[in-house]
Design a protein around this motif. Structure first.
Motif, PDB file in Angstrom:
ATOM      1  N   THR A 168      47.281  91.911 -44.017  1.00 28.87           N
ATOM      2  CA  THR A 168      46.135  91.528 -44.876  1.00 28.87           C
ATOM      3  C   THR A 168      46.305  92.607 -45.849  1.00 28.87           C
ATOM      4  O   THR A 168      46.293  94.059 -45.579  1.00 28.87           O
ATOM      5  N   ILE A 169      46.088  92.301 -47.299  1.00 30.37           N
ATOM      6  CA  ILE A 169      46.121  93.392 -48.282  1.00 30.37           C
ATOM      7  C   ILE A 169      44.654  93.471 -48.848  1.00 30.37           C
ATOM      8  O   ILE A 169      44.218  92.553 -49.031  1.00 30.37           O
ATOM      9  N   TYR A 170      44.235  94.688 -48.823  1.00 28.81           N
ATOM     10  CA  TYR A 170      42.763  94.950 -49.181  1.00 28.81           C
ATOM     11  C   TYR A 170      42.670  95.712 -50.356  1.00 28.81           C
ATOM     12  O   TYR A 170      43.401  96.724 -50.302  1.00 28.81           O
ATOM     13  N   ASP A 171      42.132  95.127 -51.272  1.00 32.04           N
ATOM     14  CA  ASP A 171      41.715  95.953 -52.470  1.00 32.04           C
ATOM     15  C   ASP A 171      40.371  96.957 -52.433  1.00 32.04           C
ATOM     16  O   ASP A 171      39.608  96.276 -51.850  1.00 32.04           O
ATOM     17  N   ALA A 172      40.359  98.216 -52.798  1.00 34.71           N
ATOM     18  CA  ALA A 172      39.006  98.904 -52.965  1.00 34.71           C
ATOM     19  C   ALA A 172      37.988  98.369 -53.810  1.00 34.71           C
ATOM     20  O   ALA A 172      37.001  98.877 -53.782  1.00 34.71           O
ATOM     21  N   GLN A 173      38.686  97.605 -54.824  1.00 35.63           N
ATOM     22  CA  GLN A 173      37.626  97.054 -55.730  1.00 35.63           C
ATOM     23  C   GLN A 173      37.787  95.643 -55.911  1.00 35.63           C
ATOM     24  O   GLN A 173      38.888  94.953 -55.466  1.00 35.63           O
ATOM     25  N   PRO A 174      36.761  94.746 -56.231  1.00 33.20           N
ATOM     26  CA  PRO A 174      36.838  93.159 -56.370  1.00 33.20           C
ATOM     27  C   PRO A 174      37.904  92.714 -57.240  1.00 33.20           C
ATOM     28  O   PRO A 174      37.932  93.265 -58.335  1.00 33.20           O
ATOM     29  N   PRO A 175      38.715  91.886 -56.750  1.00 30.35           N
ATOM     30  CA  PRO A 175      40.026  91.363 -57.589  1.00 30.35           C
ATOM     31  C   PRO A 175      39.261  90.400 -58.936  1.00 30.35           C
ATOM     32  O   PRO A 175      40.052  90.259 -59.806  1.00 30.35           O
ATOM     33  N   ASN A 176      38.359  89.870 -58.441  1.00 29.05           N
ATOM     34  CA  ASN A 176      37.557  88.772 -59.456  1.00 29.05           C
ATOM     35  C   ASN A 176      36.198  89.050 -59.309  1.00 29.05           C
ATOM     36  O   ASN A 176      35.757  89.536 -58.551  1.00 29.05           O
ATOM     37  N   ALA A 177      35.234  88.179 -60.282  1.00 28.74           N
ATOM     38  CA  ALA A 177      33.996  88.329 -60.399  1.00 28.74           C
ATOM     39  C   ALA A 177      33.270  87.653 -58.923  1.00 28.74           C
ATOM     40  O   ALA A 177      32.193  88.075 -58.757  1.00 28.74           O
ATOM     41  N   GLY A 178      33.923  86.870 -58.225  1.00 31.46           N
ATOM     42  CA  GLY A 178      33.420  86.266 -56.890  1.00 31.46           C
ATOM     43  C   GLY A 178      34.048  86.681 -55.627  1.00 31.46           C
ATOM     44  O   GLY A 178      33.639  86.187 -54.596  1.00 31.46           O
ATOM     45  N   ALA A 179      34.464  87.920 -55.747  1.00 34.45           N
ATOM     46  CA  ALA A 179      35.253  88.294 -54.568  1.00 34.45           C
ATOM     47  C   ALA A 179      34.281  88.920 -53.634  1.00 34.45           C
ATOM     48  O   ALA A 179      33.117  89.462 -54.044  1.00 34.45           O
ATOM     49  N   LYS A 180      34.458  88.752 -52.177  1.00 33.72           N
ATOM     50  CA  LYS A 180      33.546  89.188 -51.215  1.00 33.72           C
ATOM     51  C   LYS A 180      34.096  90.233 -50.381  1.00 33.72           C
ATOM     52  O   LYS A 180      35.338  90.135 -50.180  1.00 33.72           O
ATOM     53  N   VAL A 181      33.127  91.501 -49.997  1.00 29.61           N
ATOM     54  CA  VAL A 181      33.642  92.357 -49.211  1.00 29.61           C
ATOM     55  C   VAL A 181      33.838  92.127 -47.710  1.00 29.61           C
ATOM     56  O   VAL A 181      33.103  91.253 -47.274  1.00 29.61           O
ATOM     57  N   ILE A 182      34.730  92.645 -47.346  1.00 28.96           N
ATOM     58  CA  ILE A 182      35.051  92.289 -45.586  1.00 28.96           C
ATOM     59  C   ILE A 182      34.600  93.789 -45.137  1.00 28.96           C
ATOM     60  O   ILE A 182      35.233  94.778 -45.338  1.00 28.96           O
ATOM     61  N   LYS A 183      33.505  93.583 -44.345  1.00 25.04           N
ATOM     62  CA  LYS A 183      33.095  94.932 -43.520  1.00 25.04           C
ATOM     63  C   LYS A 183      34.087  95.250 -42.295  1.00 25.04           C
ATOM     64  O   LYS A 183      34.667  94.459 -41.764  1.00 25.04           O
ATOM     65  N   SER A 184      33.990  96.551 -42.266  1.00 31.46           N
ATOM     66  CA  SER A 184      35.140  97.128 -41.256  1.00 31.46           C
ATOM     67  C   SER A 184      34.346  98.197 -40.553  1.00 31.46           C
ATOM     68  O   SER A 184      33.366  98.734 -40.890  1.00 31.46           O
ATOM     69  N   ARG A 185      34.975  98.202 -39.217  1.00 32.25           N
ATOM     70  CA  ARG A 185      34.261  99.428 -38.520  1.00 32.25           C
ATOM     71  C   ARG A 185      34.502 100.941 -39.138  1.00 32.25           C
ATOM     72  O   ARG A 185      33.529 101.791 -38.857  1.00 32.25           O
ATOM     73  N   SER A 189      30.875 102.741 -58.994  1.00 28.34           N
ATOM     74  CA  SER A 189      29.574 102.360 -59.598  1.00 28.34           C
ATOM     75  C   SER A 189      28.594 101.759 -58.699  1.00 28.34           C
ATOM     76  O   SER A 189      29.113 101.006 -57.998  1.00 28.34           O
ATOM     77  N   PRO A 190      27.239 101.957 -58.991  1.00 36.69           N
ATOM     78  CA  PRO A 190      26.460 101.482 -57.793  1.00 36.69           C
ATOM     79  C   PRO A 190      26.491 100.133 -58.020  1.00 36.69           C
ATOM     80  O   PRO A 190      26.009  99.171 -56.935  1.00 36.69           O
ATOM     81  N   ARG A 191      26.947  99.447 -59.056  1.00 33.34           N
ATOM     82  CA  ARG A 191      26.670  97.898 -59.251  1.00 33.34           C
ATOM     83  C   ARG A 191      27.920  97.108 -58.243  1.00 33.34           C
ATOM     84  O   ARG A 191      27.741  96.090 -58.090  1.00 33.34           O
ATOM     85  N   VAL A 192      28.921  97.662 -57.835  1.00 34.31           N
ATOM     86  CA  VAL A 192      30.004  97.192 -57.234  1.00 34.31           C
ATOM     87  C   VAL A 192      30.032  97.997 -55.802  1.00 34.31           C
ATOM     88  O   VAL A 192      30.613  99.160 -55.800  1.00 34.31           O
ATOM     89  N   PRO A 193      29.971  97.297 -54.995  1.00 32.63           N
ATOM     90  CA  PRO A 193      29.960  98.047 -53.499  1.00 32.63           C
ATOM     91  C   PRO A 193      31.425  98.211 -53.212  1.00 32.63           C
ATOM     92  O   PRO A 193      32.334  97.602 -53.444  1.00 32.63           O
ATOM     93  N   ALA A 194      31.624  99.411 -52.727  1.00 35.78           N
ATOM     94  CA  ALA A 194      33.005  99.874 -52.271  1.00 35.78           C
ATOM     95  C   ALA A 194      33.372  99.166 -50.946  1.00 35.78           C
ATOM     96  O   ALA A 194      32.437  99.267 -50.175  1.00 35.78           O
ATOM     97  N   GLY A 195      34.280  98.939 -50.916  1.00 30.88           N
ATOM     98  CA  GLY A 195      34.887  98.215 -49.612  1.00 30.88           C
ATOM     99  C   GLY A 195      36.317  97.607 -49.536  1.00 30.88           C
ATOM    100  O   GLY A 195      37.095  97.832 -50.230  1.00 30.88           O
ATOM    101  N   ASN A 196      36.485  96.607 -48.446  1.00 24.67           N
ATOM    102  CA  ASN A 196      37.867  95.866 -48.417  1.00 24.67           C
ATOM    103  C   ASN A 196      37.538  94.541 -48.973  1.00 24.67           C
ATOM    104  O   ASN A 196      36.997  93.693 -48.308  1.00 24.67           O
ATOM    105  N   TYR A 197      38.291  94.458 -50.002  1.00 25.14           N
ATOM    106  CA  TYR A 197      38.197  93.118 -50.611  1.00 25.14           C
ATOM    107  C   TYR A 197      39.680  92.416 -50.339  1.00 25.14           C
ATOM    108  O   TYR A 197      40.619  92.755 -50.875  1.00 25.14           O
ATOM    109  N   PRO A 198      39.870  91.287 -49.599  1.00 29.76           N
ATOM    110  CA  PRO A 198      41.127  90.898 -49.255  1.00 29.76           C
ATOM    111  C   PRO A 198      41.820  90.064 -50.284  1.00 29.76           C
ATOM    112  O   PRO A 198      41.054  89.209 -50.965  1.00 29.76           O
ATOM    113  N   VAL A 199      42.790  90.456 -50.900  1.00 30.95           N
ATOM    114  CA  VAL A 199      43.423  89.750 -52.112  1.00 30.95           C
ATOM    115  C   VAL A 199      44.831  89.111 -51.665  1.00 30.95           C
ATOM    116  O   VAL A 199      45.368  88.300 -52.457  1.00 30.95           O
TER     117      VAL A 199
END
Length: 405
Positions: A198-215, A226-236
């Motif tokens: 799985t390839i994860y992007d640190a930023q959302p690839p599009n406006a509707g991307a959902k972050v995947i929680k990781s341990r 930016s506080p408006r964009v949560p940092a995390g794993n966005y599967p692309v």
């Protein structure tokens, strides 16, 4: 004073500024042993304000910058374009309008270009060097065949083995490849067998991307994201290799599902999501590197709607089937001279018929990867995938796959 003399004089002055304040350790310079991303530097702003360029009419300044951008089409001379964008806010705004995305220009200029789709009509040629001692991989654009230099550094990845999976951390900084680095842009994660990735992007690839929680969450600096964009794993993207249960000899079979790219993107007039800036809230952290939008993009950071709201599905890529060569007694693919060493890792990706693509579009090679020497591999890609996505897909080929061979 001729216009050519003005441009040459300007380049000379920019060169001195670059040596003093903008010749950072980022890979867009020509340092083959240092792949650092950025360091704080004091730009001689006072000296610039006293120069003749500070009072140049806007129309003439724009014309000069346009000519510089047009003339410096290859690296290393293209670093003058990056230098111009970092001189001051006024120059940066002008360069934002002049520099086009790789899709249009076919050039990689700024770091955000690595997250944008490649050119539509040609493959952008890169290569990967592997360092076995520290399990690190470096992505470059070569200057020319006769050059002994590594080329222009783009990305780095480091292999991290875990009890149940393997991670490849991808960074803009070759000297600091870690999830805690400010240059971290994503990762590739495999399952235990090395058959699914799985390839994860640190930023959302599009406006509707959902972050995947990781341990294992990445520590985030308050000034970094930016506080408006949560940092995390966005599967692309999801990559799968077909199991070879019978142990038959032959090339690997792989499939890539590009979660963030619609299947219609490879059709004439199709559009793929295009990131237009790194979402940092405090750009002063990176004083020497401009992260900005292009004129052709909208004010939002992404150009496409989420795939969930579109009629067409995701783009599916498959490896192009090789043919058996009776005289050579091996499987062969036409890499047009870009691959010279036979390897099970070599592959070409084309659009799968599962994507519903008709016509010749499913025969166009979108990504090809192959061996040319000891620990040296070529990586050529084009629209609709980006250099980051192409690099991550190629990294999956390096991983050991006992069940697939």
């Amino acid at each position: 004073m001729s216009f050519r003399s003005i441009i040459l004089d300007m380049k000379g002055e920019l060169g001195s500024i670059s040596r003093k304040g903008f010749d950072v350790k980022f890979g867009y310079g020509m340092r083959s042993r240092s792949h650092g991303v950025v360091q704080d530097s004091s730009v001689p702003v006072d000296a610039f304000k006293q120069s003749c360029w500070a009072t140049m009419p806007p129309e003439l300044l724009r014309d000069v910058l346009m000519r510089i951008e047009a003339s410096e089409s290859t690296w290393p001379p293209r670093k003058n374009v990056v230098t111009c964008a970092g001189v001051c806010k006024n120059w940066r705004e002008i360069m934002k309008e002049i520099v086009k995305t790789p899709e249009i220009s076919g050039k990689l200029t700024f770091p955000i270009s690595l997250k944008q789709p490649g050119p539509r009509d040609s493959l952008l040629q890169c290569y990967i060097k592997r360092n076995r001692s520290n399990q690190t991989y470096y992505l470059y654009i070569g200057l020319n065949q006769a050059s002994n230099d590594d080329g222009k550094f783009l990305l780095a990845a480091r292999k991290c083995r875990r009890p149940t999976c393997t991670d490849y951390i991808i960074s803009l900084n070759g000297d600091d490849v870690s999830k805690g680095s400010s240059a971290y842009i994503g990762k590739l994660r495999s399952n235990f067998l090395g058959t699914k990735f799985t390839i994860y992007d640190a930023q959302p690839p599009n406006a509707g991307a959902k972050v995947i929680k990781s341990r294992s969450t990445r520590p985030i600096n308050a000034k970094q994201v930016s506080p408006r964009v949560p940092a995390g794993n966005y599967p692309v993207a999801h990559i799968s290799y077909e199991l070879n249960v019978l142990g038959s000899r032959g090339p690997r079979r792989m499939q890539c599902i590009m979660d963030a790219i619609p299947a219609s993107s490879i059709e004439p007039g199709g559009i793929a999501p295009t990131q237009t800036e790194f979402l940092h809230s405090n750009l002063d952290t990176f004083p020497s590197l401009p992260f900005f939008r292009s004129k052709s993009t909208r004010p939002e950071s992404f150009q496409s709607r989420p795939l969930s709201g579109q009629k067409d599905g995701m783009l599916v890529l498959r490896n192009k089937a090789p043919r058996w060569h009776e005289q050579l007694q091996c499987w062969c693919l036409n890499f047009n001279g870009r691959v010279t060493v036979a390897s099970v890792k070599n592959f070409q990706l084309v659009a799968s018929l599962e994507s519903g693509i008709a016509g010749q579009e499913h025969e166009i090679v979108i990504l090809q990867f192959g061996k040319v020497g000891k620990d040296v591999f070529t990586m050529d890609y084009q629209y609709p995938i980006s250099a980051f996505q192409a690099f991550a897909i190629c990294l999956s080929s390096f991983d050991t796959k006992i069940a697939c061979e």
